[in-house]
Design an enzyme around this catalytic site. Structure first.
Site, short mmCIF file in Angstrom:
data_model
loop_
_atom_site.label_atom_id
_atom_site.label_comp_id
_atom_site.label_asym_id
_atom_site.label_seq_id
_atom_site.Cartn_x
_atom_site.Cartn_y
_atom_site.Cartn_z
N ASP A 33 -109.04 101.16 68.18
CA ASP A 33 -107.79 101.89 68.01
C ASP A 33 -108.10 103.36 67.76
O ASP A 33 -109.12 103.69 67.13
CB ASP A 33 -106.97 101.33 66.85
CG ASP A 33 -105.49 101.69 66.96
OD1 ASP A 33 -104.71 100.82 67.40
OD2 ASP A 33 -105.12 102.84 66.64
N VAL A 162 -93.53 87.52 72.02
CA VAL A 162 -93.39 87.01 70.65
C VAL A 162 -92.31 87.77 69.91
O VAL A 162 -91.94 88.89 70.26
CB VAL A 162 -94.72 87.12 69.88
CG1 VAL A 162 -95.75 86.19 70.46
CG2 VAL A 162 -95.24 88.55 69.87
N LYS A 213 -91.87 89.36 82.57
CA LYS A 213 -91.59 89.90 81.24
C LYS A 213 -90.42 90.89 81.29
O LYS A 213 -89.55 90.89 80.42
CB LYS A 213 -92.84 90.59 80.68
CG LYS A 213 -92.63 91.30 79.35
CD LYS A 213 -92.21 90.34 78.25
CE LYS A 213 -91.94 91.07 76.93
NZ LYS A 213 -93.13 91.68 76.36
N ARG A 220 -81.78 89.68 78.40
CA ARG A 220 -81.27 89.82 77.04
C ARG A 220 -80.48 91.11 76.89
O ARG A 220 -79.44 91.14 76.23
CB ARG A 220 -82.43 89.77 76.04
CG ARG A 220 -83.17 88.43 76.05
CD ARG A 220 -84.42 88.47 75.21
NE ARG A 220 -84.12 88.66 73.80
CZ ARG A 220 -85.00 89.03 72.89
NH1 ARG A 220 -86.25 89.27 73.26
NH2 ARG A 220 -84.67 89.17 71.63
N ARG A 253 -69.31 76.29 77.31
CA ARG A 253 -70.26 76.98 78.20
C ARG A 253 -70.27 78.49 77.96
O ARG A 253 -70.67 79.26 78.85
CB ARG A 253 -69.93 76.66 79.67
CG ARG A 253 -70.26 75.21 80.04
CD ARG A 253 -69.76 74.84 81.41
NE ARG A 253 -68.31 74.82 81.51
CZ ARG A 253 -67.54 73.83 81.06
NH1 ARG A 253 -68.08 72.78 80.47
NH2 ARG A 253 -66.23 73.89 81.18
N GLY A 264 -82.76 98.28 70.13
CA GLY A 264 -84.01 98.97 69.82
C GLY A 264 -85.22 98.10 70.08
O GLY A 264 -85.14 97.04 70.70
N CYS A 267 -89.44 96.57 73.39
CA CYS A 267 -89.29 95.76 74.62
C CYS A 267 -87.91 95.92 75.25
O CYS A 267 -87.78 96.48 76.33
CB CYS A 267 -89.55 94.29 74.31
SG CYS A 267 -91.28 93.91 74.00
N LYS A 325 -84.49 95.62 64.04
CA LYS A 325 -83.90 94.29 63.88
C LYS A 325 -84.08 93.87 62.42
O LYS A 325 -84.82 94.50 61.66
CB LYS A 325 -84.55 93.28 64.83
CG LYS A 325 -86.02 93.07 64.61
CD LYS A 325 -86.53 91.95 65.49
CE LYS A 325 -85.96 90.63 65.00
NZ LYS A 325 -86.44 89.49 65.82
#
Length: 411
Positions: A33, A162, A213, A220, A253, A264, A267, A325
């Site tokens: 890093d 994840v 991905k 979403r 449904r 935010g 991803c 989140k």
């Protein structure tokens, strides 16, 4: 070749847990890093991010000599690149500078038989571009784009999928999509991940893995955009959006998501733009959803402005939550952070931030005071719910003007 030594480039929210997982299997892991504070913390057996159980695993692996961090890549059998992939400018073009830097950093220590996996969520074609950078730096080695199955270096893409707060569990049990530049690349990358993955490793080609991905997070994002747009429609009609969604979701449904102040994280707020950048004429719905979600913080600020006017010119404003989140410390691309920053600019000295998962505010919030939940509820006259952290849901409703973007204070 067995994967006795594994190098993870980028020790952030994905890289460090992945490095710790391999090290826990008694594989020698070298983490790389550019942040010296992160390197030093890890070598002390400490973690610089908040993730349940991660600190325990890192401490154990470092003490056993299976995990160490450095700023400079060293020889290994497999290299996993988990660096940021942001976008740039108003046109949201993918920025692959971190991937290029990581590629050129590991190139000098590559040897025949090595595996290089790009984990960073990336636009379609990024893994092939990474392979091109590696080939440019190491013309003495054969790469899949030219040598196919006879390549000296195998290259694959395996995106993470994840949930922050559950990373250590989901790394093991979630299915993984493994896309190699050749069938051999896919097979070797699958063998690497199967060292700890108990979910299924599904092999495909590299471009399909990249788009998978992006498609997951765009799906979403589109659904969140519907909820956010619906909240604005309900406001115009004077309807409680939380009640409306509850009623609509009684249909067998229908499953409308919950609205919020925007979208935010590293991803969902970023990945759809990678599709739009590469297929601008085709990705009309994906682009529209991004625009709806990107516009939601401005709509929330307008509601806060009205509450401030009602409360008076000197009223203190408390913003509850800064993370992207609930119940995590990750502020990346957080609409709550952006809303709080904008309020601090408009009302200097009057904005209080409540974020129980951090100890200090980022530099972007200069002039804003980090306070406790109790102090904010007593001091402020305008209360803005931005993130539904557990602590906020368990607390009482404060007195004053309320702007609730998460439905925490609804009657």
């Amino acid at each position: 070749m067995a994967f006795e030594t594994i190098s993870v480039i980028g020790l952030g929210y994905i890289g460090l847990p992945t490095a710790a997982m391999f090290a826990s299997l008694k594989r020698k892991v070298i983490g790389v890093d550019v942040n010296p504070k992160a390197v030093n913390a890890i070598n002390r057996g400490e973690v610089h991010i908040v993730e349940p159980d991660l600190d325990i695993v890192v401490r154990s692996c470092v003490s056993e000599g299976m995990l160490r961090a450095t700023a400079t890549p060293e020889p290994a059998d497999a290299f996993l690149i988990a660096v940021p992939t942001p976008f740039t400018g108003d046109d949201h073009q993918p920025d692959l500078a971190y991937i290029e830097s990581a590629s050129r950093a590991i190139a000098p220590v590559l040897k025949a038989g090595d595996l290089v996996v790009l984990e960073s969520t990336s636009p379609v074609g990024a893994t092939e571009q990474m392979a091109a950078w590696l080939a440019e730096a190491r013309p003495d080695l054969r790469f899949p784009q030219d040598a196919g199955e006879n390549a000296d270096i195998n290259v694959a893409h395996c995106p993470e999928r994840v949930l922050p707060g559950r990373v250590m569990h989901e790394l093991v049990w979630n299915d993984r999509v493994v896309g190699g530049m050749t069938a051999r690349c896919s097979e070797r990358a699958t063998a690497l991940y199967k060292l700890f993955v108990r979910g299924e490793c599904v092999k495909t080609n590299v471009r399909t893995a990249e788009l998978a991905k992006l498609a997951e997070n765009s799906f979403r994002d589109v659904n969140i955009a519907f909820a956010n747009e619906l909240s604005m429609v309900c406001d115009k009609f004077g309807i409680d959006v939380w009640e409306l969604i509850s009623l609509a979701n009684r249909h067998p449904r229908v499953n409308i998501l919950q609205p919020g102040p925007g979208v935010g994280g590293h991803c969902i707020a970023v990945d759809p733009w990678f599709i739009v950048a590469g297929a601008r004429d085709e990705a009309k719905l994906i682009r529209s959803a991004r625009e709806v979600n990107d516009a939601k913080p401005g709509w929330v600020i307008d509601k806060i402005e009205a509450a401030i006017t009602a409360a008076g010119d000197t009223a203190a404003i408390a913003c509850y939550g800064l993370a992207f989140k609930p119940d995590i410390d990750d502020l990346r691309e957080s609409p709550a952070l952006e809303i709080t920053r904008e309020l601090g600019t408009r009302y200097p000295g009057r904005v209080l931030a409540v974020e129980p998962n951090i100890d200090a505010l980022p530099a972007a919030l200069s002039g804003i005071q980090l306070v406790s939940l109790a102090e904010a509820q007593v001091t402020a006259k305008v209360h803005v719910m931005l993130v539904d952290h557990r602590e906020f849901k368990e607390a009482g409703v404060p007195t004053g003007e309320l702007v609730d973007s998460k439905g925490v204070w609804k009657s």
